[in-house]
Scaffold this motif. Structure first.
Motif, PDB file in Angstrom:
ATOM      1  N   ILE A   1       5.132   4.467   6.500  1.00 30.63           N
ATOM      2  CA  ILE A   1       4.401   3.591   7.429  1.00 30.63           C
ATOM      3  C   ILE A   1       4.064   4.330   8.721  1.00 30.63           C
ATOM      4  CG2 ILE A   1       4.564   1.483   8.825  1.00 30.63           C
ATOM      5  CD1 ILE A   1       6.706   0.511   6.757  1.00 30.63           C
TER       6      ILE A   1
ATOM      7  N   SER B   1      -0.902  -4.942  14.395  1.00 29.74           N
ATOM      8  CA  SER B   1       0.430  -5.426  14.046  1.00 29.74           C
ATOM      9  C   SER B   1       0.294  -6.768  13.354  1.00 29.74           C
ATOM     10  CB  SER B   1       1.297  -5.599  15.292  1.00 29.74           C
ATOM     11  OG  SER B   1       2.505  -6.251  14.903  1.00 29.74           O
TER      12      SER B   1
ATOM     13  N   ARG C   1       3.165  -8.477  12.733  1.00 29.75           N
ATOM     14  CA  ARG C   1       4.469  -9.122  12.935  1.00 29.75           C
ATOM     15  C   ARG C   1       4.226 -10.596  13.289  1.00 29.75           C
ATOM     16  NH1 ARG C   1       4.758  -9.890  18.356  1.00 29.75           N
ATOM     17  NH2 ARG C   1       3.413  -8.476  19.491  1.00 29.75           N
TER      18      ARG C   1
ATOM     19  N   ASP D   1      -4.145  -0.036   6.192  1.00 27.12           N
ATOM     20  CA  ASP D   1      -3.565  -1.378   6.193  1.00 27.12           C
ATOM     21  C   ASP D   1      -4.455  -2.270   7.050  1.00 27.12           C
ATOM     22  OD1 ASP D   1      -1.993  -3.625   6.555  1.00 27.12           O
ATOM     23  OD2 ASP D   1      -0.162  -2.525   7.027  1.00 27.12           O
TER      24      ASP D   1
ATOM     25  N   VAL E   1      -4.211  -2.997  -2.531  1.00 28.97           N
ATOM     26  CA  VAL E   1      -2.946  -3.745  -2.541  1.00 28.97           C
ATOM     27  C   VAL E   1      -3.253  -5.166  -2.098  1.00 28.97           C
ATOM     28  CG1 VAL E   1      -0.614  -3.942  -1.585  1.00 28.97           C
ATOM     29  CG2 VAL E   1      -1.663  -1.675  -1.877  1.00 28.97           C
TER      30      VAL E   1
ATOM     31  N   MET F   1      -1.437  -8.458  -0.958  1.00 30.01           N
ATOM     32  CA  MET F   1      -0.137  -8.991  -0.553  1.00 30.01           C
ATOM     33  C   MET F   1      -0.240 -10.494  -0.372  1.00 30.01           C
ATOM     34  SD  MET F   1       2.188  -8.152   2.755  1.00 30.01           S
ATOM     35  CE  MET F   1       1.652  -9.665   3.542  1.00 30.01           C
TER      36      MET F   1
HETATM   37  N1  HH2 Z   1       4.544  -5.305   5.980  1.00 28.87           N
HETATM   38  C1  HH2 Z   1       4.013  -5.042   7.201  1.00 28.87           C
HETATM   39  C2  HH2 Z   1       2.713  -4.528   7.298  1.00 28.87           C
HETATM   40  N2  HH2 Z   1       1.975  -4.292   6.189  1.00 28.87           N
HETATM   41  N3  HH2 Z   1       1.753  -4.290   3.851  1.00 28.87           N
HETATM   42  C3  HH2 Z   1       2.256  -4.565   2.635  1.00 28.87           C
HETATM   43  N4  HH2 Z   1       1.535  -4.332   1.541  1.00 28.87           N
HETATM   44  N5  HH2 Z   1       3.526  -5.068   2.474  1.00 28.87           N
HETATM   45  C4  HH2 Z   1       4.316  -5.335   3.543  1.00 28.87           C
HETATM   46  O1  HH2 Z   1       5.458  -5.843   3.330  1.00 28.87           O
HETATM   47  C5  HH2 Z   1       3.810  -5.073   4.862  1.00 28.87           C
HETATM   48  C6  HH2 Z   1       2.496  -4.544   4.970  1.00 28.87           C
HETATM   49  C7  HH2 Z   1       4.831  -5.252   8.426  1.00 28.87           C
HETATM   50  O2  HH2 Z   1       5.541  -4.103   8.784  1.00 28.87           O
HETATM   51  P1  HH2 Z   1       5.084  -3.028   9.884  1.00 28.87           P
HETATM   52  O3  HH2 Z   1       3.791  -2.393   9.508  1.00 28.87           O
HETATM   53  O4  HH2 Z   1       6.164  -2.073  10.138  1.00 28.87           O
HETATM   54  O5  HH2 Z   1       4.949  -3.872  11.220  1.00 28.87           O
HETATM   55  P2  HH2 Z   1       3.721  -4.435  12.024  1.00 28.87           P
HETATM   56  O6  HH2 Z   1       2.956  -5.340  11.128  1.00 28.87           O
HETATM   57  O7  HH2 Z   1       4.353  -5.127  13.203  1.00 28.87           O
HETATM   58  O8  HH2 Z   1       2.861  -3.268  12.448  1.00 28.87           O
END
Ligand code: HH2
Length: 390
Positions: free
Chosen positions: A129, A170, A172, A206, A247, A249
């Motif tokens: 990540i 983000s 979150r 993402d 992907v 989700m």
């Molecule tokens: N979780 C987050 C972001 N993207 N994508 C998939 N496919 N699956 C996940 O579980 C997933 C994701 C959240 O984590 P993170 O990127 O560390 O945090 P933030 O969204 O706060 O940037």
């Protein structure tokens, strides 16, 4: 698939499990016809229904939805054949046989636009990540600077990441929306630099926005990670046109609202059904099956308990017929159960969740701590007899 000892198999029957129990020999064609992939929970390959098994299962499952099948693999296959025999032209038995195949040989192939593939590996691929954001929950602000993001991505690749996932928004709980222009402004320099400096590295973007995905693919991204599971109606077309793996989700609402949408009657069944629908839409938009990965979306409109149920029942998601991606890394349920408040210090708890997902057949694990995850997977793989493929 190795036979499960009877006692352990029955331990899997908790109140969270689904609703009716069919001994294989009693399998009626009409009932099999109703089986959706998500409703089949594989609880006991090698489990010969014992005399007291049926009443016990019925007691445990009363009032729940879904269908649980138990029996030896051979008995279930016989039942599938018998179901088709009693319903000529009926596809129920064929569907059950297909699901049995998927449990024994999960779908793991991911085909990239250039025709190269991730083929069957008995240990999951690792997605590292990289959050190019000011506000991500565990590392917000650390990699907002493009140079810092590039260095971090290179480090994760050096640690053995099979792909890095670049996110500029983000997601979150409660996070504010970022405009597509700003998302792309954050992503573009990082993608350009990585494509130049690490031309063979696999890069994922993402994003929930088709426009951002299209621009990122043009800049050389290899995969799209859509946490909204096709909320943007143009997303599937963008991935299809590029031939890029996508992907999908599961989540409900948006990052701003999702933690108010955590009530489910049957979290695994409902998430699974939603993913089946999203996969169908993607296939209808022209995306090949081996370019669709599915993710139950831990922490996205889920309670801690919901995340745990999803991990516990992850194996049943293999019946969807697509590789599974799981992201538990540093999430709040890990902190809740371990008592570790600082997300960056949740490495050990995250590993526990990653190993559970691997054991259930996940094809890709999305993690912050690549080196530690690889290390743990290699040891787990060796113990499980997968060392040769590692
Ligand atoms: N979780 C987050 C972001 N993207 N994508 C998939 N496919 N699956 C996940 O579980 C997933 C994701 C959240 O984590 P993170 O990127 O560390 O945090 P933030 O969204 O706060 O940037």
């Amino acid at each position: 698939m190795p036979d499960a000892p009877v006692a352990r198999a029955w331990d899997l029957l908790t109140d969270d499990d689904a609703a009716s129990f069919l001994a294989p020999e009693g399998l009626a064609a009409s009932l099999v016809r109703d089986l959706l992939p998500c409703r089949v929970l594989w609880i006991g390959v090698g489990l010969a229904p014992a005399a007291d098994a049926l009443p016990r299962a019925v007691r445990l499952l009363r009032g729940r939805r879904g269908t649980v099948l138990a029996g030896t693999a051979a008995a279930l296959r016989e039942a599938a054949a018998a179901a088709d025999a009693t319903a000529p032209g009926g596809s129920a038995g064929t569907a059950l046989a297909h699901v049995l195949d998927l449990y024994e040989q999960p779908a793991v192939t991911v085909r990239f636009a250039d025709g190269t593939t991730w083929e069957s590996a008995r240990i999951p691929r690792v997605m590292g990540i990289v959050n190019v954001t000011p506000d991500s929950f565990s590392d917000g602000g650390r990699f907002l600077d493009p140079d810092a993001a590039v260095r971090h991505a290179e480090r994760l690749l050096a640690e053995g990441a099979d792909i890095v996932d670049l996110g500029a928004e983000s997601t979150r709980p409660g996070a504010a929306d970022v405009s597509p222009d700003e998302e792309l402004e954050r992503l573009a320099p990082v993608l350009r630099a990585l494509r130049r400096g690490a031309p063979h590295a696999r890069l994922s973007v993402d994003t929930r926005r088709a426009a951002v995905a299209r621009a990122a693919l043009d800049l050389g991204a290899d995969m799209v990670n859509d946490v909204s599971g096709l909320a943007d109606p143009a997303m599937a077309g963008v991935a299809a046109a590029a031939g890029a793996p996508l992907v999908l989700m599961h989540m409900r609402g948006t990052p701003a609202t999702m933690q108010h949408l955590t009530a489910y009657e049957d979290v695994a069944g409902e998430v699974c059904a939603a993913l089946a629908e999203a996969a169908r839409s993607a296939r209808n938009a022209g995306i090949a099956g081996d370019r669709i990965l599915l993710d139950p979306g831990l922490g996205f409109a889920k309670t801690a308990e919901g995340n745990e149920i999803l991990l516990r029942q992850l194996r049943s998601f293999l019946s969807l017929g697509h590789p599974l991606l799981v992201g538990a890394s540093r999430k709040s349920f890990v902190g809740l159960r371990s008592g570790v408040k600082d997300p960056a210090a949740r490495g050990a708890g995250s590993l526990a969740a990653a190993l559970e997902a691997a054991r259930a057949g996940a094809a890709v694990l999305r993690v912050h701590d690549v080196a530690a995850t690889r290390e743990a997977l290699l040891v787990q793989g060796a113990i499980r007899g997968a060392g040769k493929d590692a």
